[in-house]
Design a protein around this motif. Structure first.
Motif, mmCIF file in Angstrom:
data_model
loop_
_atom_site.group_PDB
_atom_site.id
_atom_site.type_symbol
_atom_site.label_atom_id
_atom_site.label_comp_id
_atom_site.label_asym_id
_atom_site.label_seq_id
_atom_site.Cartn_x
_atom_site.Cartn_y
_atom_site.Cartn_z
ATOM 1 N N THR A 71 23.077 -9.359 17.763
ATOM 2 C CA THR A 71 24.025 -8.089 17.812
ATOM 3 C C THR A 71 23.134 -6.950 18.171
ATOM 4 O OG1 THR A 71 25.352 -9.434 15.855
ATOM 5 C CG2 THR A 71 25.800 -6.988 16.496
ATOM 6 N N SER A 74 22.658 -4.332 21.157
ATOM 7 C CA SER A 74 23.177 -3.784 22.022
ATOM 8 C C SER A 74 22.950 -2.183 21.049
ATOM 9 C CB SER A 74 24.699 -3.351 21.375
ATOM 10 O OG SER A 74 24.221 -3.356 19.615
ATOM 11 N N ILE A 95 22.505 -1.806 13.429
ATOM 12 C CA ILE A 95 22.989 -2.770 13.362
ATOM 13 C C ILE A 95 22.391 -3.572 12.072
ATOM 14 C CG2 ILE A 95 23.213 -4.931 14.358
ATOM 15 C CD1 ILE A 95 24.285 -2.615 15.967
ATOM 16 N N TRP A 96 21.264 -3.552 11.451
ATOM 17 C CA TRP A 96 21.086 -4.414 10.801
ATOM 18 C C TRP A 96 20.154 -3.889 9.495
ATOM 19 C CZ3 TRP A 96 23.587 -8.531 10.403
ATOM 20 C CH2 TRP A 96 24.084 -9.276 11.495
ATOM 21 N N ASN A 125 20.968 -5.441 27.351
ATOM 22 C CA ASN A 125 21.474 -4.770 26.401
ATOM 23 C C ASN A 125 22.530 -4.046 27.212
ATOM 24 O OD1 ASN A 125 22.508 -2.312 24.942
ATOM 25 N ND2 ASN A 125 20.559 -1.203 24.534
ATOM 26 N N GLU A 172 28.683 -11.053 22.484
ATOM 27 C CA GLU A 172 29.775 -10.857 21.836
ATOM 28 C C GLU A 172 30.302 -10.097 22.102
ATOM 29 O OE1 GLU A 172 29.054 -11.993 17.687
ATOM 30 O OE2 GLU A 172 28.236 -14.068 18.052
ATOM 31 N N CYS A 173 30.593 -9.490 23.066
ATOM 32 C CA CYS A 173 30.877 -7.818 23.499
ATOM 33 C C CYS A 173 32.691 -7.828 22.929
ATOM 34 C CB CYS A 173 30.995 -7.981 25.307
ATOM 35 S SG CYS A 173 29.204 -7.444 25.770
ATOM 36 N N ALA A 175 33.760 -8.015 20.629
ATOM 37 C CA ALA A 175 34.066 -7.842 19.608
ATOM 38 C C ALA A 175 33.464 -6.033 18.808
ATOM 39 C CB ALA A 175 32.341 -8.140 18.994
ATOM 40 N N ASP A 178 30.691 -4.099 17.057
ATOM 41 C CA ASP A 178 30.100 -3.679 17.014
ATOM 42 C C ASP A 178 29.902 -2.599 18.328
ATOM 43 O OD1 ASP A 178 29.033 -5.857 15.532
ATOM 44 O OD2 ASP A 178 29.837 -7.282 17.616
ATOM 45 N N ASP A 183 34.625 -4.533 24.692
ATOM 46 C CA ASP A 183 35.515 -5.335 23.791
ATOM 47 C C ASP A 183 36.528 -5.226 24.593
ATOM 48 O OD1 ASP A 183 34.929 -2.160 22.554
ATOM 49 O OD2 ASP A 183 36.844 -3.259 21.943
#
Length: 475
Positions: A71, A74, A95-96, A125, A172-173, A175, A178, A183
Motif C-alpha cells: 500500500t 501509493s 499510509i503506515w 506508484n 490493490e488499486c 481499494a 487507499d 479504484d
C-alpha cells in the motif's frame, strides 16, 4: 489410526517454478529499517545491513523479493531515495505512520537481492506517480544507453544495469480507501496502459503484473479484456485469519483461497495462449506466453485495531501447517507463475529481529524446506483414504494436503497431516527418504527456543504424527 496412500502420475501442464517461494518487503514499520537493515554497529556491516537477519534470509533462499509495497507504493517516489545520502528526501509515511526512511532505496534493494541470491520485483506508484516517472525508474534500473537516468545510475556508482525483470503496475488499486483514484476500473485500465507503454518502450524485455482482486466480473475480466495482450501476469493477494473459528480457522481460509483460485484459473483460460493481431505501432512486443497468476502477497494476518493493525504477528505451529498447505496449493496449480509471502522480517514475517539478535518463526520451516526440493516437473498426487476433521466453526477440513514434483529425476512429495488429534499411516509409491517436522499445535519459537522437532526415516510406509508435515524424496 487411519491410512493414507499417495498415488503419483505424470502431468502434461509444465514446470513448478522456484518463483512460487518469493518474499515481500515494504516500507512499513520495522520490516526494512529496524529489520533487514539497522544502525546498530554490533549487528550490521558498513552498509547498515543486519548480518544476522541476512544469514537467515540466505538460508530461506527466496528466489524473488518484491518491493517497496504494498500500500505504501501509493506515496513512494523512487528518486527520493537515490544518490548521495545527504541529498535524499525523508518524507512522511501517510499510509503506515512515521516517515519513509530514504536510506534503503532502489540501489540498496537490488544490491540486497544480489547478496541473498534473489531476483528483484518492483511495484510502481500509480496513485501519486506518473507513467513517465515509472519509465524513468525502468531506465534507471535497466538502461544501457547514454541517457539521463541510465547515466544517473552510473553517477551513483552502478555502471552495470540492474536488470530488473518483474514490474507490478500498481498495488490493490481497486481499494477505494487507499490513496489514488484507480479504484475505478476504467481509470485503472486507461492509466495502466500508459504506464506499460512508458515502461516497455524503455525496456521491452520487462515482465509486467496487472492488479487483480476478488471481483471477477467487475474488475478482473475488464482489466484482462483490455490489457491481456501487453502484460504477463495478473496479481492476486490473499490473507487468512483465525477470526472466531478456533484452531482450524485458518484452514477455512485456505479452502476459500482454493475456491477463488478456481475462478481465477477459469477466467485466465478464456484468453489465448499468445495474443493475436497486436498493433505494431505500440512499438514493443506483446506477451510471449500464456497469461498467468502472480500471488504476490499471501500470509496469515489476524487484523487488530491496535494502531499497527496486528502486523507484529506471532506464528504458532498450526500456522506453519497452513503455510505448507498453501505451498501445496501453489505447486498443484499450473496457472501460478510466482508467489511472494508477506513479509520478510518483523511485519507478518518468518524472521523476527530484536536489538539483541534475531530468530525465525514457525512459518519459516515449511518455506525453507519446500524451497530445497519442491520444484521441477509437476506430478499428480492422488490421496487415497482422504477424510475430514471437524473444524467447528471452520467446517469440515480435509485432513491431508499433498503435492508432488519430479526434481532431478527423483519424485518428491510434500504432505501435511492437519488432523491435530490423530497420527496417520502414510503409504508412499516409492522407497523414500522422509523428513518429518512436528510440534504442538500452538507452540511458538523464540530467541531462546525453537518449537520445531525434526526427524528422518527411510521406507515406503511411515507414521506421520498428528499436526505435522513431511517431505519425502525418492531414495
Amino acid at each position: 489410526m487411519k491410512t493414507i496412500t499417495i498415488q503419483l502420475g505424470d502431468r502434461p501442464d509444465g514446470i513448478v517454478s522456484k518463483d512460487i517461494y518469493g518474499q515481500f518487503i515494504e516500507n512499513l514499520g520495522d520490516c526494512i529499517w529496524g529489520g533487514i537493515c539497522d544502525d546498530a554497529p554490533a549487528l550490521t556491516d558498513e552498509h547498515h545491513i543486519r548480518l544476522d537477519v541476512e544469514e537467515k534470509v540466505r538460508e530461506l533462499a527466496p528466489p524473488v523479493i518484491r518491493y517497496p509495497g504494498g500500500t505504501v507504493m501509493s506515496i513512494y517516489h523512487w528518486i527520493d531515495a537515490e544518490g548521495p545520502m545527504e541529498k535524499r528526501q525523508q518524507k512522511k509515511n501517510l499510509i503506515w505512520g512515521g516517515v519513509l526512511s530514504p536510506e534503503f532505496g532502489t540501489a540498496e534493494f537490488v544490491q540486497y537481492c544480489r547478496r541473498v541470491g534473489a531476483e528483484p520485483m518492483i511495484c510502481v506508484n500509480m496513485a501519486s506517480g506518473t507513467p513517465e516517472e515509472a519509465g524513468a525508474w525502468v531506465e534507471y534500473c535497466n538502461g544501457t544507453d547514454n541517457s539521463y537516468y541510465a547515466n544517473l545510475r552510473r553517477e551513483h556508482g552502478y555502471p552495470e544495469p540492474f536488470g530488473v525483470k518483474y514490474w507490478c503496475i500498481g498495488n490493490e488499486c481497486y481499494a477505494e480507501p487507499d490513496i489514488g483514484m484507480q479504484d475505478d476500473v476504467h481509470r485503472y485500465i486507461r492509466e495502466a496502459k500508459e504506464f506499460i507503454k512508458f515502461m516497455k518502450l524503455t525496456d521491452p524485455t520487462i515482465r509486467t503484473v496487472l492488479v487483480g482482486g476478488d471481483d471477477m466480473e467487475g474488475w478482473n475480466r475488464p482489466v484482462l479484456d483490455a490489457l491481456q495482450d501487453m502484460t504477463d501476469y495478473l496479481s492476486y493477494h490473499f490473507y487468512a485469519g483465525e477470526g472466531d473459528m478456533g484452531l482450524y480457522g485458518v484452514f477455512a481460509g485456505e479452502r476459500l483461497f482454493g475456491e477463488r483460485l478456481a475462478l481465477l484459473d477459469a477466467l485466465l483460460d478464456e484468453y489465448p495462449e499468445k495474443p493475436e493481431n497486436f498493433n505494431k505501432w505500440y512499438r514493443f512486443p506483446p506477451r510471449q506466453e500464456k497469461i498467468r497468476l502472480m500471488i504476490d502477497e499471501w500470509n496469515i494476518w489476524n487484523y487488530q485495531n491496535d494502531g499497527i493493525y496486528g502486523l507484529h504477528m506471532t506464528y504458532n505451529w498450526r500456522d506453519a501447517l497452513w503455510a505448507a498447505s498453501m505451498l501445496n496449493r501453489f505447486i498443484e496449480d499450473d496457472h501460478i507463475a510466482g508467489c511472494n509471502m508477506a513479509q520478510l522480517c518483523n511485519i507478518i514475517a518468518p524472521i523476527v529481529s530484536t536489538p539483541e539478535g534475531s530468530y525465525v518463526q514457525t512459518i519459516y520451516t515449511p518455506c525453507q524446506e519446500y524451497r530445497k526440493v519442491m520444484f521441477g516437473d509437476r506430478l499428480s498426487a492422488e490421496i487415497l483414504g482422504q477424510y475430514t476433521v471437524d473444524g467447528g466453526n471452520a467446517g469440515a477440513i480435509p485432513a491431508v494436503s499433498a503435492a508432488a514434483v519430479s526434481n532431478g529425476g527423483k519424485r518428491c512429495i510434500s504432505l501435511v497431516n492437519r488432523d491435530f488429534s490423530e497420527d496417520i499411516t502414510l503409504v508412499l509409491p516409492m522407497n523414500a527418504n522422509i523428513t518429518i517436522y512436528q510440534a504442538d499445535a500452538l507452540a511458538v519459537n523464540s530467541m531462546e527456543h525453537s518449537a520445531v522437532q525434526k526427524f528422518s526415516v527411510t521406507g515406503t510406509t511411515v507414521t506421520l504424527p498428528a499436526g505435522s508435515f513431511c517431505i519425502a524424496i525418492e531414495a
